[in-house]
Design a protein around this motif. Structure first.
Motif, PDB file in Angstrom:
ATOM      1  N   GLY A   1      -4.953  66.724  78.338  1.00 37.46           N
ATOM      2  CA  GLY A   1      -5.729  67.958  78.425  1.00 37.46           C
ATOM      3  C   GLY A   1      -4.843  69.185  78.306  1.00 37.46           C
ATOM      4  N   LEU A   2      -3.672  69.137  78.933  1.00 38.74           N
ATOM      5  CA  LEU A   2      -2.740  70.255  78.848  1.00 38.74           C
ATOM      6  C   LEU A   2      -2.198  70.407  77.438  1.00 38.74           C
ATOM      7  CD1 LEU A   2      -1.078  72.494  80.209  1.00 38.74           C
ATOM      8  CD2 LEU A   2       0.654  70.759  80.757  1.00 38.74           C
TER       9      LEU A   2
ATOM     10  N   PRO B   1       2.567  69.181  71.074  1.00 34.40           N
ATOM     11  CA  PRO B   1       2.974  68.464  72.292  1.00 34.40           C
ATOM     12  C   PRO B   1       4.477  68.350  72.483  1.00 34.40           C
ATOM     13  CG  PRO B   1       1.119  67.364  71.279  1.00 34.40           C
ATOM     14  CD  PRO B   1       1.534  68.434  70.326  1.00 34.40           C
ATOM     15  N   GLN B   2       5.233  68.105  71.406  1.00 34.09           N
ATOM     16  CA  GLN B   2       6.671  67.917  71.546  1.00 34.09           C
ATOM     17  C   GLN B   2       7.407  69.215  71.891  1.00 34.09           C
ATOM     18  OE1 GLN B   2       4.854  67.686  68.757  1.00 34.09           O
ATOM     19  NE2 GLN B   2       6.119  67.785  66.909  1.00 34.09           N
ATOM     20  N   ARG B   3       6.725  70.347  71.792  1.00 37.56           N
ATOM     21  CA  ARG B   3       7.339  71.634  72.124  1.00 37.56           C
ATOM     22  C   ARG B   3       6.812  72.205  73.444  1.00 37.56           C
ATOM     23  NH1 ARG B   3      11.869  72.406  69.020  1.00 37.56           N
ATOM     24  NH2 ARG B   3      11.466  71.557  66.932  1.00 37.56           N
TER      25      ARG B   3
ATOM     26  N   GLU C   1      -0.887  70.338  84.422  1.00 40.52           N
ATOM     27  CA  GLU C   1      -1.595  69.108  84.066  1.00 40.52           C
ATOM     28  C   GLU C   1      -2.731  68.837  85.052  1.00 40.52           C
ATOM     29  OE1 GLU C   1       1.309  66.026  83.849  1.00 40.52           O
ATOM     30  OE2 GLU C   1       1.966  66.563  81.813  1.00 40.52           O
ATOM     31  N   GLN C   2      -2.497  69.130  86.307  1.00 34.87           N
ATOM     32  CA  GLN C   2      -3.537  68.937  87.313  1.00 34.87           C
ATOM     33  C   GLN C   2      -4.727  69.851  87.023  1.00 34.87           C
ATOM     34  OE1 GLN C   2      -2.226  69.615  91.327  1.00 34.87           O
ATOM     35  NE2 GLN C   2      -3.948  68.527  92.228  1.00 34.87           N
ATOM     36  N   GLN C   3      -4.440  71.090  86.642  1.00 30.68           N
ATOM     37  CA  GLN C   3      -5.503  72.037  86.324  1.00 30.68           C
ATOM     38  C   GLN C   3      -6.251  71.643  85.053  1.00 30.68           C
ATOM     39  OE1 GLN C   3      -4.009  76.092  86.220  1.00 30.68           O
ATOM     40  NE2 GLN C   3      -2.619  75.697  87.919  1.00 30.68           N
TER      41      GLN C   3
END
Length: 215
Positions: free
Chosen positions: A124-125, A137-139, A116-118
């Motif tokens: 964004g992730l 997203p849920q996976r 997430e930081q990257q």
């Protein structure tokens, strides 16, 4: 299949190569099943639900119909790719169990925080994983567990995910489990640990017949 491509498919849950050791599953033997892995059935309904998750995420991620249509076109093999990933997840789990490899919730959270930081944040992730790997997203956490599991298994084997030793372990796990695919989705290649398209001899027969008629 190129080792780098196979590794990418493992981590993103995608596809395909050809090889001699294939198993097949008939609809009569496993009605309603997209695949049978060991004692576990992956139903057609479960597969369709997973595919719908991706399509729903793609729909919500774009602003107009044209963009959505483009996203769908770019993932035309989504159903087969998704089934490949669902089967491979169980194969990897068996190989990890055989090697005594486990992944903790803390490890998943740490990996996610770093990614997430990257990526500039959680959204964004999620968008990157959806666009690059077709993971909704849920996976996401489930996919990160898969990646960590693969890395730790490779480490336990004294190798990495691009080396033959790693894929041999997955091949052996695949053989132990026994993987049967519904023929509508192809067959399972034990050696290459992946889904392959079923042969279609009728295509050659029709083509040959047409050639004879025009000769």
């Amino acid at each position: 299949m190129h080792r780098r491509r196979r590794t990418a498919l493992l981590l993103s849950a995608a596809i395909v190569a050809a090889g001699p050791l294939l198993t097949a599953c008939g609809n009569d033997a496993h009605p309603g099943a997209a695949a049978v892995v060991g004692d576990e059935r992956i139903t057609v309904a479960q597969l369709e639900s997973r595919v719908n998750e991706v399509r729903a995420a793609q729909r919500s991620a774009v602003t107009d119909d044209a963009q959505y249509a483009q996203a769908v076109a770019q993932t035309g093999s989504l159903t087969r790719d998704t089934l490949h990933g669902m089967v491979l997840d169980q194969v990897l789990q068996r190989a990890a169990d055989d090697a005594g490899v486990t992944v903790s919730r803390k490890e998943i959270q740490q990996m996610r925080a770093g990614l997430e930081q990257q990526a500039g944040g959680a959204k964004g992730l999620e968008m990157a994983w959806l666009q690059q790997y077709g993971v909704p997203p849920q996976r996401l956490d489930e996919n990160l567990r898969l990646q960590l599991q693969a890395r730790k298994l490779a480490q336990a084997l004294g190798t990495d995910t691009s080396r033959p030793e790693f894929w041999t372990a997955l091949s052996e796990a695949s053989q132990e489990l026994g993987v049967d695919l519904n023929p509508r989705y192809g067959n399972w290649d034990v050696q290459k640990v992946g889904r392959v398209d079923a042969p279609t001899p009728w295509v050659r027969e029709v083509t040959a017949a047409g050639t004879q008629q025009t000769a």
